[in-house]
Design an enzyme around this catalytic site. Structure first.
Site, PDB file in Angstrom:
ATOM      1  N   HIS A 401     -62.349  62.173 -36.957  1.00  0.00           N
ATOM      2  CA  HIS A 401     -61.115  62.895 -37.253  1.00  0.00           C
ATOM      3  C   HIS A 401     -61.286  63.927 -38.367  1.00  0.00           C
ATOM      4  CE1 HIS A 401     -57.014  63.715 -36.604  1.00  0.00           C
ATOM      5  NE2 HIS A 401     -56.616  62.496 -36.297  1.00  0.00           N
ATOM      6  N   ARG A 402     -62.372  63.861 -39.127  1.00  0.00           N
ATOM      7  CA  ARG A 402     -62.629  64.883 -40.138  1.00  0.00           C
ATOM      8  C   ARG A 402     -62.969  66.216 -39.490  1.00  0.00           C
ATOM      9  NH1 ARG A 402     -67.392  61.854 -43.233  1.00  0.00           N
ATOM     10  NH2 ARG A 402     -68.056  61.867 -41.045  1.00  0.00           N
TER      11      ARG A 402
END
Length: 428
Positions: A401-402
């Site tokens: 998700h980064r």
């Protein structure tokens, strides 16, 4: 002069290995290019060639010895006119007697990665060609770095990714940091009775898997997206392509395309259309890769390894099929070279051949995503308001998700589904 043969660093992050087998014995004459030993690393068993001429004077590390540190003395090579007493002195003292006519060749100090022994390290150039991995060449071209000015830390002096990164940043990439070890419970603390279990020591591959995936699951914020794909058209296309494959020697088809080959090609093309997924997290920046380099998970008796189809977005199905089959066989034979499995931009793990319907994969850093592929099976579906039967394959995308937001991951799966459900679009 007597030459120290040291435990070589066969990859930039290698710290120790297992001396699996000697191909020579004391008293044997060797020439440059002769295979003298097999070293088991955390990824593969690799043959080591001599680059100096001489006679094996002393072998200090026996076959099957584990935990041999990089740059540890493993054997001594003698040149013409030298006797075994010189080898014994080197073995005993780490060098020759105080007043020999010819001093022992010194050990090179470790820099960004432990340096291989000069007795095993080939020159980085041969016949005017620079020895470098495909990934190192691409990174150097992108950064404007002259490969000819670099010293390689890979096998045989090959320039690898970490060498280019070191030249570009002034420091080598740090290896994936291991978590603080959790104290292991004893069998008694587990409530096990003596004689009710068998202990299986961890090999290098299993240790590395445990370390890397623990770090990945702990530090990478995973989320998951799942989609179903109808693959009846794909199965028909696969059958037609294999039936019309040209025949080679003995009537053997030139290729045999698998469902996984379609998956690799569809993933590569989807990455081209969703470049934000073809990326890596680099701390203070995100790296967008110029090509889709697909790592495919291959199960081997010792664990799991992910050889890479480089630039899969530029290759046809037949080429991908041949390359994937060759890499899978090399993996099972423990013959992969570091450039075969280091790097890449995306992973595919397919358990469909084992009948697994769906599952989620753990992201393999530095990749930002991994696609988990289940089995194709006939399921009831609704098509145009009527009940029908189709062969359906469930795939799940694990995302970092980064790097990859939900909409970006969903977009990738949309492109992947379109390619898989209508394979002719892969040719457009």
């Amino acid at each position: 002069m007597p030459i120290q043969i040291l435990m070589p660093a066969l990859s930039p992050t290698m710290e120790e290995g297992t001396l699996a087998k000697w191909h020579v014995k004391e008293g044997d004459a060797v020439a440059p290019g002769d295979v003298i030993a097999e070293i088991e690393t955390d990824k593969a068993t690799m043959e080591v060639e001599a680059v100096d001429e001489g006679t094996v004077g002393k072998i200090l590390v026996g076959e099957g010895t584990e935990g041999v540190k990089v740059n540890e003395l493993i054997a001594v090579l003698l040149e013409d006119g030298e006797d075994k007493a010189v080898a014994e002195s080197v073995a005993k003292n780490g060098g020759p007697d105080p007043a020999p006519a010819q001093p022992v060749q010194p050990v090179q100090p470790a820099k960004s990665a432990p340096a291989p022994s000069s007795a095993l390290q080939a020159a980085p150039k041969g016949n005017g060609r620079i020895k470098a991995s495909p990934l190192a060449k691409r990174l150097a071209a992108q950064a404007g770095i002259d490969l000819g000015a670099l010293a390689g830390s890979g096998p045989g002096g090959r320039i690898v990714k970490v060498d280019v990164e070191a030249a570009g940043k002034g420091a080598a990439r740090a290896p994936l940091e291991a978590p603080a070890p959790t104290p292991a419970q004893t069998p008694g603390q587990m409530g096990l009775e003596p004689g009710s279990y068998e202990e299986v020591p961890l090999n290098n591959i299993r240790k590395t898997i445990a370390q890397r995936l623990t770090v990945a699951k702990r530090d990478v914020p995973h989320y998951y997206l799942t989609i179903d794909c109808e693959i009846d058209k794909l199965l028909r296309s696969r059958r037609d392509l294999n039936e019309t494959a040209p025949k080679g020697e003995g009537g053997k088809p030139a290729y045999k395309i698998s469902v996984n080959d379609f998956v690799i090609k569809a993933s590569a093309l989807a990455l081209r259309l969703s470049p934000g997924v073809n990326a890596s997290w680099a701390g203070d920046k995100i790296l967008l890769h110029h090509h889709a380099d697909i790592a495919m998970a291959v199960a081997i008796p010792d664990g799991l390894i992910t050889p890479i189809i480089w630039e899969a977005d530029e290759k046809g199905l037949a080429e991908i099929s041949k390359e994937a089959a060759a890499l899978a066989q090399k993996a099972k034979d423990r013959k992969l070279m570091p450039e075969d499995y280091q790097g890449g931009s995306f992973s595919v793990s397919n358990l469909g051949m084992f009948g697994i319907k769906n599952f989620t994969g753990v992201i393999n850093p530095p990749h930002a995503a991994i696609l988990a592929v289940g089995a194709g099976e006939q399921r009831p579906i609704v098509r145009n308001g009527a009940l029908a039967v189709a062969t359906v394959m469930t795939v799940t995308l694990s995302c970092d998700h980064r790097v990859v937001d939900g909409a970006m991951g969903a977009e990738f799966l949309g492109h992947f589904k379109r390619f898989i459900e209508d394979p002719v679009t892969m040719l457009l």
